[in-house]
Enzyme design. Structure first.
Site, mmCIF file in Angstrom:
data_model
loop_
_atom_site.group_PDB
_atom_site.id
_atom_site.type_symbol
_atom_site.label_atom_id
_atom_site.label_comp_id
_atom_site.label_asym_id
_atom_site.label_seq_id
_atom_site.Cartn_x
_atom_site.Cartn_y
_atom_site.Cartn_z
ATOM 1 N N LYS A 142 -11.434 32.573 7.337
ATOM 2 C CA LYS A 142 -11.931 33.314 6.177
ATOM 3 C C LYS A 142 -13.457 33.313 6.263
ATOM 4 C CE LYS A 142 -7.908 32.368 3.363
ATOM 5 N NZ LYS A 142 -7.242 31.448 2.440
ATOM 6 N N LYS A 158 2.807 33.687 -1.016
ATOM 7 C CA LYS A 158 2.207 32.464 -1.552
ATOM 8 C C LYS A 158 3.337 31.555 -2.023
ATOM 9 C CE LYS A 158 -2.410 32.866 -1.769
ATOM 10 N NZ LYS A 158 -3.334 31.823 -1.300
#
Length: 323
Positions: free
Chosen positions: A236, A134
């Site tokens: 997702k 991230k």
């Protein structure tokens, strides 16, 4: 004879799990069980705060409405709420035995924290070394330096990076400046570096760092197409919708020469095992992005292989609807 049960779960999170603007203290969701004769099927409905368009309460109302029709023998269209469409389509696919049982339990480890700790974890990875980092939570320059250190130290490592649209173009350039151009090809992709698609496209073409679409995939005007500098789309399912919608996106990506990555929205272990099955079925050549179970303090109903986390059983869940 059809019966259906809707359960609600709440699992405490590890400290320090931050979404865009808030700390996530617990992961809350619904599990649906469909039963027809001897056959049954499960699904998970778990909107992700700050990312899903619907709340959990809205999802529950929509799920109850769909289930009421289903137990009455009335077939309904997929819900317009993505998390509901995904969970119900999984339950139907299990019931109809159309969701293959084989699963891809490989996961690109999600790396946060100290580079020295990351190095030890990544060095120990078996097989293909793919990890996710991230970026965008700290200074862009710091992110660039960490990525550069990891790629330099581990010559067989490939990184997937995720910025969640957090950078201006100038900050994205600041990140790239600290990543050696010779190492940039080992960044498989950087998900949505800039606040706009146009800036992200320009960044990819100017720096040679490939990008992937993530948030864009869920926007009404998005088209899956081959573009210079674009390597992948991230799917997702909790945020995208039904299994058939996921299948359609994967097919469109592959036709355009793009990688499709099945990725988690911090589902429970039950949802994650279904995502692993979906990945083995639709994207067998690609390591899925499913390394989120360790953010939680327990598993729910179905365990992930070899996880030491305690398992919450069906009997420990609250029933919110049954017919």
């Amino acid at each position: 004879m059809r019966t259906a049960t809707l359960y609600r779960y709440s699992v405490p999170m590890e400290a320090g799990v931050i979404l865009r603007h808030q700390r996530l203290k617990s992961r809350d969701g619904l599990l649906v069980k469909l039963q027809q004769g001897e056959l049954s099927g499960w699904g998970e409905i778990a909107p992700l705060p700050e990312f899903s368009q619907e709340t959990l309460d809205q999802a529950q109302v929509a799920a109850e409405c769909w289930l009421q029709h289903w137990v009455s023998g009335v077939e309904s269209d997929d819900s317009v709420l993505p998390s509901v469409a995904f969970g119900l389509s999984c339950a139907q696919a299990e019931l109809n035995q159309t969701l293959p049982l084989s699963a891809d339990y490989r996961k690109a480890p999600l790396c946060t924290g100290d580079p020295d700790e990351l190095f030890a974890v990544l060095q120990a990875l078996p097989g293909e070394k793919v990890a996710k980092v991230k970026v965008g939570l700290y200074e862009a320059v710091r992110d660039g330096m960490i990525v550069n250190v990891l790629l330099e130290a581990l010559p067989d490592l490939t990184l997937r990076l995720d910025a969640n649209r957090s950078w201006s173009r100038a900050k994205a350039d600041g990140f790239a400046k600290y990543v050696n151009p010779a190492l940039r090809s080992r960044i498989a992709f950087l998900e949505e570096p800039c606040k706009t698609r146009a800036e992200s496209r320009e960044f990819a073409q100017d720096t040679g760092i490939a990008i992937a679409w993530d948030e864009s995939v869920r926007e009404a005007d998005f088209q899956v197409e081959a573009e210079p500098g674009v390597a992948a789309i991230v799917i997702k399912p909790t945020l995208v919708g039904s299994l058939s919608r996921c299948q359609q996106l994967v097919q469109q990506a592959h036709q355009a020469g793009l990688v499709a990555v099945i990725s988690s929205s911090i589902e429970s272990s039950l949802g994650l095992t279904q995502l692993a099955r979906l990945a083995a079925w639709l994207t067998p050549a690609t390591v899925p992005g499913l390394d989120t179970l360790d953010l939680m303090q327990a598993q729910v109903v179905r365990p992930w292989p070899d996880s030491p986390l305690p398992l919450i059983t069906t009997e420990q869940l609250g029933v919110v609807w049954h017919r």
